[in-house]
Structure formats: structure tokens, C-alpha cells
Design an enzyme around this catalytic site. Sequence first.
Site, PDB file in Angstrom:
ATOM      1  N   GLU A   9       0.344 -38.578  18.110  1.00 20.79           N
ATOM      2  CA  GLU A   9       1.804 -38.629  18.232  1.00 20.79           C
ATOM      3  C   GLU A   9       2.254 -39.006  19.649  1.00 20.79           C
ATOM      4  OE1 GLU A   9       3.323 -34.984  16.491  1.00 20.79           O
ATOM      5  OE2 GLU A   9       2.772 -35.682  14.487  1.00 20.79           O
ATOM      6  N   GLU A  42      -1.878 -37.615   8.834  1.00 20.98           N
ATOM      7  CA  GLU A  42      -1.348 -36.248   8.944  1.00 20.98           C
ATOM      8  C   GLU A  42      -0.034 -36.041   8.217  1.00 20.98           C
ATOM      9  OE1 GLU A  42      -1.194 -34.415  12.895  1.00 20.98           O
ATOM     10  OE2 GLU A  42       0.565 -33.285  12.237  1.00 20.98           O
TER      11      GLU A  42
END
Length: 482
Positions: A236, A331
Site C-alpha cells: 500500500e 489483499e
Amino acid sequence: MKREIGYLIGCCCIGLLAGCGGGKGTEQEPGNRAGNVRIWVTTGDQAKRLHEEQPVGATPVNESMTGHRIIIDTAQHLQEIEGYGAALTGSSAYLLNKETNSVKRADLIKELFDPENGIGISYLRITMGASDFSLEDFTYNDLEPGETDPGLEHFSIEKDQEDLIPALRQILTVAPDLKIMATPWSPPAWMKTNGKLAGGKLKPEWYGTYADYFVKYLRAYQREGIRIDAISVQNEPLHEAAYPSMRMEAEEQLDFIRNHLGPALEKENINVKILLYDHNWDHPDYPISILKDPVAGKYVAGSAFHAYAGDVSAMSKVHEAYPDKGLYFTEISGGEWAKNFSDNMVWNMKHIFIGTARNWSKNALLWNLALDENFGPLNNGCKDCRGVITIASSGEISRNVEYYALGHFSKFVRPGARRLFSEAVSPDRKIEQVAFSNPDGSGVVVVLNDSEESRKIVVQWGGKQFSFVQAPFSVASCLMEK
């Protein structure tokens, strides 16, 4: 991050699919094996959870048969599937290694990773150092403030040897061909602009050293007998948080791959896939901007995505721009913000499993494989995320909705499978499907009925067809014999 969830699933295995046997927690019955299409179903009301139905037979195609017809084109082979699974975070590894006794651990690993006696997980994501689900903050080269280590002389994976590596070794005895992806949440603090694991950026003067850090990590795992198949550059990269994290703009990731990481891995002759981005669907421009660089592009195997923002169609946008590069879904977490089993099952089928496959993903991974009854152990991250399974402090194990959603793919769609072109003749927005051809010659169709009514499904596979009635808000998995 959280998301609203809704929907459910139904999974059909066409033919006598090798490895479709039941396992603990799958609530299956032996059934009659006389037919040549075996079907496992999960219903939104939980009356059936990975339950094997009576088999049905395949017959020559009869186009006059009414129903919601799905046509599989066996000549159009699309992307190769690498596996389905979840993340073995530090918290998950600790629970598996420390909160279960040796007998229960062995049984649980068999259930999770053996396709014949369980759900056959075939792909794991692990963290390089600590994440928001670890017992503490750490990297592999932590120093006192003000110190630096350009030669990485203090590099050590000792922390991983407490739980993660022992858990991986035992898993590999059951699933020796398991794919493993590794992702860092943060470099060592001394390499960063803010001198902390939480937030900040990688200082340009440490780009080369950080590339060497990846090399040392991969070599260390090789010495442990564990092969890492893929790495992503940063978890991220557009999100800074109170746990290990780092901001890394697309141009910075491009520079790091093109001028440092790619050349370092090439020089060391380390065969590992480099994956870009590893963040939400809302910024497909991020990986595209790197893939268009001819030097960086030659080092990159593909792009990875999460589902906390944006739409799954973003993956197809990247595929259309660079069809020779892989796409990976890495994810999404369930949590207590969405407790309804049926809604969660349908959402996962529609967006994460069927959705990512139909948008060119080679895998689909959920977040924590296991958490405890308090949604931890935590490391400043999500306080109500749910694991695929729950391992309570008492040792009791619960299988959550994510277990069944994952199992509908991981058990039946095996590594090396190819997605097949499939379409509905009479499109029904409440029916979604995806089809695969397994390496052993068997075929799998997964069908979602996101409707309040039962639906008659007719699947046309080559010159044969089979039909079944699918319950409301349910999933089904199905194969023609080889």
C-alpha cells in the site's frame, strides 16, 4: 480499511475432479459417485457449507433445454492460475505455531492446505518484517537512532525464526508446491526520511542498500529451504499509517525498480517475480506508469491489487494496456463491520473470486489466515478484522465465511489451471460464473446465484451439457470427465 459487503455462492466440479474429497470443517457427505459431474454448494442460510450434492450426469447438448445457459469455450484458454489463499502474517503464524498443540496443528494444516482432505490453499502472502498484524515492530536491520549500516552487516531474519519459518516448514510438508509472495511494510527506520517505521519515505541515498536488503532476505530464506516466488516492492505505497508503512510514489517505485532492485536481482541471478503497486483498485495508473518504462518493464512480472477502494475492472484496464504482464489480487479482509454470512459470501464471490478471475487475475488472496477471538494479535492496525479462521486462546478453532468462500476456489481450481472463455446466453445480472481447465484435464465451473429465487443452471461444456437447480443466494463448483 472497511467496505460494505453483500451477497453469496455456489460451486460445481465438472466430472470426477481429483482432490475433491471432503475434509474437517467442510461438512460434506460421500454421496453417490454414479454421475460424472460433482457439485459442492454453500448457501447463504448456512444450511449447506461446502456440502457435496448428489452428482449429475452430462448429456449431449440440447439447446431446447430451458434454463440459464452458460457456454464454456474449451478452445479459448486465458490466464494461468497460480493459486488461491491468504496471508500468513506474524499474528497468524504465532497463533498457528503457539496456540495449537502439535496434533491439532498438524490436523489444521492438513485441513487448510491439502486439497483431498481439506480446502487446498495453494498460495500464501508473508510480510518482510512487521506489519499491522505482528507481535511487535521490527525489520531485519534495526539500529539505534543515528546509526546506519551501509553494508547490512547486522541483517538478520531471527525474528521470523520464532513462528513464521517453523509454520512455513510444516505447511510445506503438506503443500510442497505452495507459492509464496513476500511484501515489506517498511524498510529499516534509518533508511527513511522520518527515522520511523510508521510513515515517511525511503531516502534516495539508500535505494541501492535497500535493493541489497531484498537480496539478503531472499538468500536467507533460500538457506532455510523456503523459496519465495514473488515480491512486491511496498505494501500500500499510497497509505501512511500508525503501523509499519511507507509512502512511495509511482515515479519513486519506478526509479527503485529500474535502477536498483531489478539490476541487483539480475546480478545475483535470483529468479523471483517483481510485482508493482500492491494497493487498491482506484489507481491503475500507478502500475501502468511504471510498465510503460522499457527498462523497468523488463524486470516486472506484474501488478498487484487490493479491494478497499475502486472497482475490480481496474485490473482489466491494466491488462488491456500490458497483456503480457501478470495481474495478482493480494489483499482484502473481512471484519465485524459486516457480520451477515450470506452477504459476505456473495460479495466475496462476486468481487474477489469470480470478479478477479474474470478480470485476468492469476490468484486471489485474503488477508489474515488466522486471528484470535479478539481480532489479533494487533500491531496498531485494524481492530475488528476477521481471519479466515479464528484460533481462540482456548485452542478452539472456528471457520469463518472467508474459509468457505476461499475453499470454493482453492479446493477445486488448482495451480496451473487456465481460465476458459465463458458466457451466459441469456445474461442474468443475478447469475455470475467463471470456468477453468485444470492441469489434470478436469474442468471447473463456479456459479453464483445472487437471487432470492432458485435458478435452473444449464452448463454447456464442449459437446456436452449438464444442469442443476441452484438455491437462492448460493454458490456451486462443477467438471466433465477427462
